[in-house]
Design a protein around this motif. Structure first.
Motif, short mmCIF file in Angstrom:
data_model
loop_
_atom_site.label_atom_id
_atom_site.label_comp_id
_atom_site.label_asym_id
_atom_site.label_seq_id
_atom_site.Cartn_x
_atom_site.Cartn_y
_atom_site.Cartn_z
N GLU A 163 -30.75 -17.10 -44.64
CA GLU A 163 -31.48 -18.40 -44.95
C GLU A 163 -32.19 -18.63 -43.47
N ASP A 164 -33.45 -18.80 -43.82
CA ASP A 164 -34.22 -19.62 -42.61
C ASP A 164 -33.79 -20.76 -42.28
N PRO A 165 -33.19 -20.96 -40.75
CA PRO A 165 -32.48 -22.31 -40.47
C PRO A 165 -33.87 -23.40 -40.57
N GLN A 166 -35.00 -23.15 -40.48
CA GLN A 166 -35.97 -24.16 -40.43
C GLN A 166 -36.15 -24.86 -41.80
N ALA A 168 -33.85 -24.50 -44.24
CA ALA A 168 -32.52 -24.17 -45.17
C ALA A 168 -32.14 -25.65 -45.77
#
Lengths: 235, 425
Positions: A163-166, A168
Motif C-alpha cells: 500500500e502507498d502510505p500516502q 492508504a
C-alpha cells in the motif's frame, strides 16, 4: 487550374479530414492506458514478463518471506518435489521472485476432507532494513469466501500489493491482515492494485486437483521452484 | 518500407506527404537519440521523497550481494508511477559500476569476472515506510481567521509571533518508521458450465514487446469455453463534452504597422539629405500633423515679491545614540519516534522538541501535527512540559490533527517537549 480539379481537390481533402477524424474515446484514452499485463493472465506470465523486462533479481537468489493466513483450522503446506507435508496454520516460507508456487490448503471449516491447491505468483519483493525480513513478511490471506468460491468451481484472483502510505485507507487492519477490495468481473484486479500501490504477489485459488499422470506433474507444480523454510521460534 | 507502402494504400494522396513528413521527423528524432550517451538515472528514483535511510543496506541472512546486470530502461506498463528501487541504479555499460551507489574506484572495472564491483542495488522503498513530519508543499500559511492553510496530512509545523509582530512558520523534520502494509484486490470469476469454470472472455490480451507466452501452464482451466457474448461497459469519458478551439475575441491583430514603417522610411531619407519631390507630400502631411498637435498655450508663471528662505547650516553632532535591535525569535522543531519499525497495531511514541534558537522571545506558539492516515492518536496520551492548551480534531485524512497552544511566551533558549502516542493502523 480548372474548376473541376479544384473541386476534386476539395473533395479529396474533405474525405481525408473525415478519415482522420478519430473517435473521441481514442483521443481521451482509457483511464488505465494500454494494460500490457492483466490480472487474468495465466499464472506466471506477469512475473515472468516483468523478470524478462529487466526487473529480474541478480543472483544469488533472494527468498522473499511470506506468511499464509486463513480461517481457523486451515493448514497450508508448500509443494516439495511434488508432495505436500502435513501443513501449518500460519505457514511462513521464503519464496523466489518471478516463480509460481503451488500450495495445499486443508482443514477447511465445514468442508471435511476438501483440499484446494492454489498458486502464489511472486511478482516483486520488499526492501526491509537488515534483520527485519522475516518480521515483515508479505501476508497471503485466504478467507472463508475465497475457499467456498473455489470449492464451488470458481476462480478467485487476489492481487496483493504494497500500500502507498500516502493514500492508504485509514481503517485498522484486521487480525488476518487487510480486508480484500472486491472488484467485479469486468475490472482488472491488477490495474486496481497498481493504482493503489505496488503489486508484490498474485494469489489464484481454483479447484484444480493434482494430476495423476507423471508427465503433468511438472506443469502442475510450475517446475518445482525451490523455497526456503522459515522456522518460528518455539514459545 | 513495407509499413509505409501499406499506409499509403489506405490514405488519400493529400495526406501521404503529411505522413511522409511525420515519418521523416520521427526518423530524425530517433537517430538523434541514438547519439545521446547513456546516463545513469538518478541514484534514488524516489528522490522527491525524503530518504528514510541513505546508508546502503547490509546483507541479511536471506539476501546476498548481487552482481550488476544490464537493465532495460523501458518502463513496464502496469507498473507505472512506481519507484522500482534498485533496478534503476544499474548501469547499462560493460563496467557496471561506473557511478551511483556502487561506484568504487578500486574495483576492477572492465574485468567481467570481477565480482568486486557488485553494486548494492537495493536500498529501501519509501512506500514501506510510514513517515510523519515536515511541511509538504504547498507550505503552511496562516489566514486572517487564524486557520492554517496548506497543511497536508503528515505535516508537523509550528507558528509563532515574533516581537516585531510577524507570524513565522517552522516545520519539523520527517521521522519514518518501517511499517509496510499490504492490501488485497479480489476478483471472483464466476461463470460455471457443466462442472467446470469458464475463463473470462472478451478481455484484450495484447502481446508485449517481449511477447507473452500463452502456452504456459494454466491454473484451473485447461479446457476453457469461450463466452460468446462480450460485455462492454461504456465509460463516462466517452460522453464528455469536448470544447476545443480558441475564442475569436481573444485573438489580437497588429494594427497600423504599415504607417510606422512609412514614417521610419521618411526619416531615414531626410537624414541623408536626399529630399526629392516624391517626399514632399509626406513632409507636408506630417507638417500639418505637427501643426495640429502643437499647443499654443504655455505655462505662465508670475513671480511676486517674496524673499527666499535662508538656510543656515551651522548644526553639528551633539551625541550619537546607537539602538541595537535584537534579531527575531526563531523556533526549531524536532520530531522523534521511539521505534524504527512497527507492525500494524503497534503503538509508537512521538516526541516533539521545540526550542527558541533566536535572539528574542516569541509568543503565541502553536504546534500542529497533522497525522497521516495510518496513524491513530491514542486518546489522552499527550504530555507537554509547559502549560499548553491541547486540542484534537479530525483531519481530511480521517485521522487526527493535534494542536498545542502554548500559554506563555518562549524565552530565548527555552525548550518545550511534547510527547504523544499513536497506534499504527
Amino acid at each position: 487550374m480548372s474548376r473541376t480539379s479544384v473541386l476534386l481537390l476539395l473533395v479529396i481533402s474533405a474525405a481525408a479530414s473525415i478519415t482522420q477524424a478519430a473517435d473521441p474515446r481514442e483521443i481521451l484514452g482509457a483511464p488505465g492506458g494500454h494494460a500490457l499485463l492483466t490480472g487474468d493472465m495465466p499464472a506466471g506470465v506477469v512475473a515472468a514478463t516483468r523478470q524478462s523486462m529487466g526487473y529480474q533479481q541478480p543472483p544469488p537468489t533472494y527468498y522473499q518471506p511470506v506468511e499464509f493466513h486463513g480461517p481457523e483450522g486451515v493448514r497450508f503446506s508448500l509443494a516439495q518435489y511434488g508432495s505436500f507435508e502435513e501443513g501449518e496454520s500460519n505457514l511462513m516460507a521464503g519464496l523466489m521472485i518471478g516463480q509460481v508456487y503451488r500450495f495445499r490448503v486443508t482443514g477447511i471449516p465445514q468442508q471435511a476432507g476438501a483440499e484446494l491447491y492454489p498458486t502464489i505468483e511472486m511478482v516483486d519483493r520488499t526492501y526491509p532494513p537488515p534483520g527485519l525480513a522475516t518480521s515483515y513478511p508479505i501476508p497471503i490471506n485466504l478467507d472463508q469466501n475465497d475457499l467456498i468460491a473455489a470449492l464451488e468451481g470458481r476462480l478467485v484472483t487476489r492481487v496483493i500489493y504494497l500500500e502507498d502510505p500516502q493514500t492508504a485507507t485509514p481503517l485498522p487492519e484486521g487480525p488476518n491482515g487487510p480486508a480484500a477490495i472486491d472488484v467485479p468481473e469486468y475490472q482488472d484486479p491488477l490495474e486496481i492494485a497498481d493504482l493503489r500501490g505496488r503489486t508484490v504477489a498474485i494469489l489464484r485459488i481454483g479447484s484444480l486437483a493434482p494430476p495423476r499422470a507423471e508427465v503433468l506433474q511438472s506443469q502442475f507444480f510450475f517446475g518445482h521452484p525451490s523455497w526456503a523454510p522459515i522456522f518460528k521460534p518455539q514459545p | 518500407m513495407n509499413a509505409f507502402a501499406e499506409m499509403s494504400n489506405h490514405l488519400p494522396k493529400t495526406s501521404i506527404w503529411k505522413h511522409l513528413g511525420a515519418l521523416l521527423c520521427v526518423t530524425v528524432v530517433a537517430s538523434g537519440c541514438t547519439g545521446v550517451p547513456k546516463t545513469v538515472p538518478s541514484p534514488s528514483p524516489i528522490a522527491g521523497k525524503a530518504a528514510p535511510q541513505a546508508a546502503p543496506v547490509q546483507e541479511d541472512a536471506l539476501s546476498v550481494a548481487p552482481t550488476p546486470t544490464p537493465s532495460n530502461s523501458i518502463a513496464q506498463v502496469g507498473f507505472r508511477h512506481r519507484a522500482h528501487v534498485g533496478d534503476d541504479n544499474w548501469v547499462g555499460d560493460s563496467c557496471g559500476c561506473a557511478s551511483g551507489p556502487c561506484a568504487n574506484p578500486g574495483a576492477a572495472c572492465g574485468n567481467p569476472m570481477a565480482t568486486a564491483c557488485a553494486p548494492q542495488p537495493w536500498q529501501y522503498d519509501p512506500q514501506e515506510y510510514l513517515c510523519d513530519g515536515g511541511d509538504q508543499p504547498p507550505s503552511a500559511v496562516l489566514t486572517r481567521d487564524d486557520r492554517i492553510r496548506g497543511l497536508q496530512p503528515q505535516d508537523t509545523v509550528t507558528h509563532y509571533t515574533t516581537e516585531a509582530g510577524d507570524i513565522e512558520f517552522a516545520a519539523s523534520n520527517r521521522v519514518c518508521v518501517y511499517s509496510p502494509r499490504f492490501g488485497n484486490v479480489r476478483r471472483i470469476t464466476g461463470a460455471i458450465q457443466g462442472d467446470g469454470a469458464i475463463a473470462v472472455s472478451g478481455t484484450s490480451r495484447p502481446v508485449g514487446p517481449q511477447g507473452v507466452d500463452y502456452d504456459l501452464p494454466g491454473l484451473v482451466m485447461t479446457d476453457t469455453v469461450e463466452v460468446g457474448q462480450e460485455e462492454f461497459t461504456r465509460r463516462i469519458d466517452s460522453m464528455r463534452d469536448r470544447n476545443r478551439g480558441v475564442r475569436i475575441e481573444s485573438v489580437q491583430q497588429p494594427r497600423q504597422a504599415a504607417d510606422v514603417r512609412t514614417v521610419l522610411a521618411g526619416i531615414q531619407n531626410v537624414g541623408i539629405s536626399e529630399l526629392d519631390e516624391s517626399l514632399l507630400a509626406l513632409i507636408e502631411r506630417y507638417a500639418v500633423a505637427a501643426t495640429i498637435w502643437t499647443l499654443d498655450e504655455s505655462v505662465e508663471v508670475a513671480i511676486e515679491d517674496l524673499a527666499p528662505p535662508v538656510l543656515t547650516r551651522d548644526q553639528r553632532v551633539d551625541a550619537l545614540v546607537v539602538y541595537e535591535f535584537p534579531g527575531p525569535g526563531r523556533l526549531n522543531l524536532l520530531k522523534l519516534a521511539d521505534k524504527k519499525h512497527a507492525a500494524t497495531g503497534d503503538t509508537v511514541t512521538f516526541a516533539l522538541r521545540l526550542q527558541n534558537v533566536g535572539d528574542s522571545p516569541v509568543s503565541g506558539v502553536v504546534v500542529t501535527d497533522n497525522l497521516v492516515t495510518r496513524l491513530e492518536y491514542v486518546a489522552d496520551s499527550q504530555t507537554a512540559s509547559v502549560d499548553a492548551e491541547f486540542e484534537t480534531k479530525p483531519n481530511e485524512a480521517n485521522s487526527s490533527q493535534l494542536i498545542w497552544r502554548l500559554k506563555e511566551e518562549l524565552a530565548v533558549g527555552d525548550s518545550v517537549t511534547i510527547e504523544f502516542e499513536c497506534r499504527v493502523r
